[in-house]
Write an enzyme that holds these catalytic residues in place. Sequence first.
Site, PDB file in Angstrom:
ATOM      1  N   ASP A   7      -6.059   1.955  -3.539  1.00 59.36           N
ATOM      2  CA  ASP A   7      -7.116   2.161  -2.835  1.00 59.36           C
ATOM      3  C   ASP A   7      -7.597   3.190  -1.679  1.00 59.36           C
ATOM      4  O   ASP A   7      -8.646   3.022  -1.328  1.00 59.36           O
ATOM      5  CB  ASP A   7      -6.992   0.829  -1.645  1.00 59.36           C
ATOM      6  CG  ASP A   7      -5.806   0.691  -0.785  1.00 59.36           C
ATOM      7  OD1 ASP A   7      -5.481   1.766  -0.815  1.00 59.36           O
ATOM      8  OD2 ASP A   7      -6.164  -0.264  -0.394  1.00 59.36           O
TER       9      ASP A   7
ATOM     10  N   SER B 267       1.380  -1.285  -0.068  1.00 61.72           N
ATOM     11  CA  SER B 267      -0.367   0.287  -0.047  1.00 61.72           C
ATOM     12  C   SER B 267       0.576   1.530   0.038  1.00 61.72           C
ATOM     13  O   SER B 267       1.199   1.273  -0.995  1.00 61.72           O
ATOM     14  CB  SER B 267      -0.931  -0.118   0.726  1.00 61.72           C
ATOM     15  OG  SER B 267      -1.537   1.028   0.902  1.00 61.72           O
TER      16      SER B 267
ATOM     17  N   ASP C 280      -3.175   6.305  -3.270  1.00 61.47           N
ATOM     18  CA  ASP C 280      -1.755   5.693  -2.387  1.00 61.47           C
ATOM     19  C   ASP C 280      -1.407   4.876  -4.069  1.00 61.47           C
ATOM     20  O   ASP C 280      -1.824   4.675  -4.485  1.00 61.47           O
ATOM     21  CB  ASP C 280      -1.967   4.981  -1.836  1.00 61.47           C
ATOM     22  CG  ASP C 280      -3.111   3.732  -1.413  1.00 61.47           C
ATOM     23  OD1 ASP C 280      -3.506   4.133  -2.085  1.00 61.47           O
ATOM     24  OD2 ASP C 280      -2.287   3.376  -0.474  1.00 61.47           O
TER      25      ASP C 280
ATOM     26  N   ASP D 237      -1.635   1.807  -3.895  1.00 71.79           N
ATOM     27  CA  ASP D 237      -1.842   0.510  -5.028  1.00 71.79           C
ATOM     28  C   ASP D 237      -3.287   0.574  -5.099  1.00 71.79           C
ATOM     29  O   ASP D 237      -4.324   0.177  -5.464  1.00 71.79           O
ATOM     30  CB  ASP D 237      -2.079   0.001  -3.867  1.00 71.79           C
ATOM     31  CG  ASP D 237      -2.611  -0.735  -2.422  1.00 71.79           C
ATOM     32  OD1 ASP D 237      -2.353   1.075  -2.195  1.00 71.79           O
ATOM     33  OD2 ASP D 237      -3.832  -1.085  -2.017  1.00 71.79           O
TER      34      ASP D 237
END
Length: 537
Positions: A292, A143, A288, A290
């Site tokens: 999400d 992440s 961000d 990734d």
Amino acid sequence: MTPPLQQVVDDWVAGDPDPAARAELQSLPDAELADRFAAPLTFGTAGLRGPLRAGPNGMNVAVVTRATAGIADWLQAKCLGGSVVVVGRDGRHGSAVFATTAAEVLAGAGFSVVLLPGTTPTPLLAYAVRALRAQLGVQITASHNPAGDNGYKVYLDGGAQLISPADREIEAAIAAVGPAAAVPRSPVEPAAAHSLRADYLARVAALARGTNRDLRIALTPLHGVGGNAVVEALRDAGFTDVHTVGRQFAPDPDFPTVAFPNPEEPGATDQLLDLAARVEADIAIALDPDADRCAVGVPAPDGWRMLTGDETGALLGNHLLAQQPDGSSPLVATTIVSSQMLGRIADARGARFARTLTGFKWLVRAGEGLVYAYEEAVGHCVAPDLVRDKDGISAAVVVADLAATLKSGGSTLLDALDTLAIEFGVHATAQVSRRVDHLDAITDIMANLRATLPTEIAGEPVTAEDLLDRRGQARTDAVILAGDHVRVVVRPSGTEPKLKCYLEAFEPVTSRADLPRARAAAEDALRACARFAARLE
């Protein structure tokens, strides 16, 4: 009797299938080996996350192999052997080989593996699990962690992150796995996922229900994997005036322009806000790495600034509740560390409200009829029937839809926040985080706080609730200190070596003319809360 360290290391090295990892361990001094083998990575927020390094408490091929074998054993014990599983990855160092490893171990255990091609935004993986009716999804991602980390995120049937007791059961299954080198693997070819991606983007684009598309957007994916997907989703929704931060658009595992690739971190969105000012954008959007999480920037009287997650949460919650049909009894949810405003909005709009523990694994399970959930860390679930997790891509489309609708009426997101403050009062929020070198320091601070619970913060009486006193899944390591106008939640981070203090100050508003006074009073109280948090030791 515990085996001597050297024996433990030798056994691990003999079973590690990666020659580079074996050589790394064999070159380390005893003190470093003791750290690497002190304890394995544990399942935290929906899986594993840690530094890229050899040994049982790092992210490496051996750890990914054994983790996947344990999950396969767990699924087979539940009579789910042979079922469909989906594997995806982000663009971090190691992600490609870790995704291939996970896919081949699952295939070797007899599962029908869908290995998504190339890099994949985490929300698309979560959507794929749901769309393909898979029993498991594995996303290789850390992440918004620093470049030296990677992780292994797990989704179960229905596309939601796993929760207890599944995490503990899986951890026990992993512990029972033998040497990684002995785990069977079968080759897996990446799947053709064009239709899956197209379906996801089409459904995301359809979330924009307004009619106005006159909106200029500045956007950055922060060197992550969501850039192309979010631009396509916005374009398909009709938002074509999108300007991107060129230096941050392509995936880059080194994240060269940011110290921490997290849109909440100071400085992370500087290039985005500079671009927004130059092109005279209406809003700025940062994902961000990734994709999400979604952070939103706006032009203010003193220059561009990023909205807090709580500000965006209030705006989106109010917007989505306004779209619900009469008599539908919608549910909105947020977490124990987020602002109290969404609850007040829900009550005024005739909706139900739930407050859960931190993390979307809890939020998406808040109850039937969920239409929106958010956490203050810029995570938003705007379409729970599409993705049962936070989704920065769909949130970006809904934010754009709201901003365009407001613009067509001559107002802005900041104007909408003013309107909410007049109706529900000013809710000023902030966070104080303390990064530590050793987790024992956090344990000591929490113990000291519980031993001497304060009775007053910012000159106001407060009562304490220790969430370790709760039972079942509502129990967690956190302390809530709350009065009529201030609220402080203290808890260890679930993903990083940090102690986090979540601060909120509430001030009623009597009229639009009273807004400046109310905001100033709330900010004064918030600073007093921050001083209290800084004294914790």
